[in-house]
Design an enzyme around this catalytic site. Structure first.
Site, short mmCIF file in Angstrom:
data_model
loop_
_atom_site.label_atom_id
_atom_site.label_comp_id
_atom_site.label_asym_id
_atom_site.label_seq_id
_atom_site.Cartn_x
_atom_site.Cartn_y
_atom_site.Cartn_z
N ASP A 184 -17.32 51.39 49.44
CA ASP A 184 -17.21 52.83 49.16
C ASP A 184 -16.30 53.02 47.94
O ASP A 184 -15.26 52.37 47.82
CB ASP A 184 -16.63 53.54 50.38
CG ASP A 184 -16.75 55.05 50.30
OD1 ASP A 184 -17.41 55.64 51.18
OD2 ASP A 184 -16.16 55.65 49.36
N ASN A 244 -21.52 60.42 59.30
CA ASN A 244 -21.32 61.86 59.14
C ASN A 244 -22.68 62.53 59.02
O ASN A 244 -23.57 62.02 58.33
CB ASN A 244 -20.49 62.14 57.89
CG ASN A 244 -19.09 61.54 57.99
OD1 ASN A 244 -18.52 61.49 59.08
ND2 ASN A 244 -18.54 61.09 56.88
N CYS A 273 -30.29 55.93 46.65
CA CYS A 273 -31.60 55.33 46.34
C CYS A 273 -31.50 54.47 45.09
O CYS A 273 -32.09 53.39 45.01
CB CYS A 273 -32.66 56.41 46.13
SG CYS A 273 -33.34 57.09 47.66
N HIS A 282 -20.53 54.26 57.63
CA HIS A 282 -19.24 53.82 57.11
C HIS A 282 -18.73 52.72 58.03
O HIS A 282 -18.75 52.86 59.26
CB HIS A 282 -18.22 54.96 57.16
CG HIS A 282 -18.52 56.13 56.26
ND1 HIS A 282 -17.94 56.26 55.02
CD2 HIS A 282 -19.33 57.20 56.43
CE1 HIS A 282 -18.37 57.40 54.46
NE2 HIS A 282 -19.22 57.99 55.30
N CYS A 332 -31.30 60.79 44.11
CA CYS A 332 -30.37 60.29 45.13
C CYS A 332 -29.62 59.06 44.61
O CYS A 332 -30.23 58.04 44.27
CB CYS A 332 -31.14 59.95 46.41
SG CYS A 332 -30.12 59.12 47.64
N HIS A 368 -28.18 60.70 52.01
CA HIS A 368 -28.95 59.48 52.22
C HIS A 368 -28.16 58.77 53.32
O HIS A 368 -26.98 58.45 53.13
CB HIS A 368 -29.00 58.65 50.93
CG HIS A 368 -29.77 57.35 51.04
ND1 HIS A 368 -30.78 57.01 50.16
CD2 HIS A 368 -29.64 56.30 51.89
CE1 HIS A 368 -31.26 55.81 50.48
NE2 HIS A 368 -30.57 55.35 51.53
N HIS A 393 -26.01 56.86 55.79
CA HIS A 393 -25.13 55.71 55.57
C HIS A 393 -24.17 55.56 56.74
O HIS A 393 -23.75 56.54 57.34
CB HIS A 393 -24.36 55.83 54.25
CG HIS A 393 -23.70 57.17 54.05
ND1 HIS A 393 -24.39 58.28 53.63
CD2 HIS A 393 -22.42 57.56 54.21
CE1 HIS A 393 -23.56 59.31 53.54
NE2 HIS A 393 -22.35 58.90 53.90
#
Ligand code: DGP
Length: 113
Positions: free
Chosen positions: A31, A86, A8, A101, A5, A97, A99
């Site tokens: 991002d 999402n 990670c 935004h 990942c 993983h 997240h």
């Protein structure tokens, strides 16, 4: 932690990023494919695939605290911002993983595309 990942690896500092916010459980960074002038990802340090696997109330509360703190640090609170999570294919999730935004610096259309 998942060995495969990417988030990670960011959370464990194997891949270095500029941390815009960090606490014991979350880290925020830019991002790499920004959709707004300010586009930050806020991730838990532990591997959680999607929002549906988030079952720790500590992390639920902590996630929103991390969003608030990051928005404050980036001076987004007066003009406003958007937070998006999402989930899986139809939600457009590409990194499995969890997240958040955090998008700011321009007006956000609604509904999204
Ligand atoms: P999502 O579609 O919700 O899974 O969004 C994943 C986002 O993660 C996407 O906007 C691009 C971003 N991203 C993917 N890999 C990396 C990376 O290695 N570094 C950074 N900074 N962002 C990444």
């Amino acid at each position: 932690m998942s060995d495969t990942c990417i988030f990670c690896k960011i959370a464990s500092k194997q891949i270095p990023v500029e941390a815009l916010y960090e606490d014991a459980n979350f880290i925020a960074f830019r991002d790499m494919n920004p959709q707004a002038p300010i586009h930050i990802l806020i991730i838990p340090k532990v591997h959680i695939e999607t929002i549906m696997e988030l079952d720790s109330e500590t992390l639920m509360t902590g996630a929103f605290r991390a969003v608030q703190a990051t928005a404050q640090l980036l001076n987004l609170t007066a003009e406003g911002f958007r937070t998006v999570v999402n989930c899986r294919e139809n939600g457009g999730q590409t990194v499995y993983h969890l997240h958040f935004h955090l998008l700011g610096g321009r007006f956000m259309q609604w509904p999204p595309g």
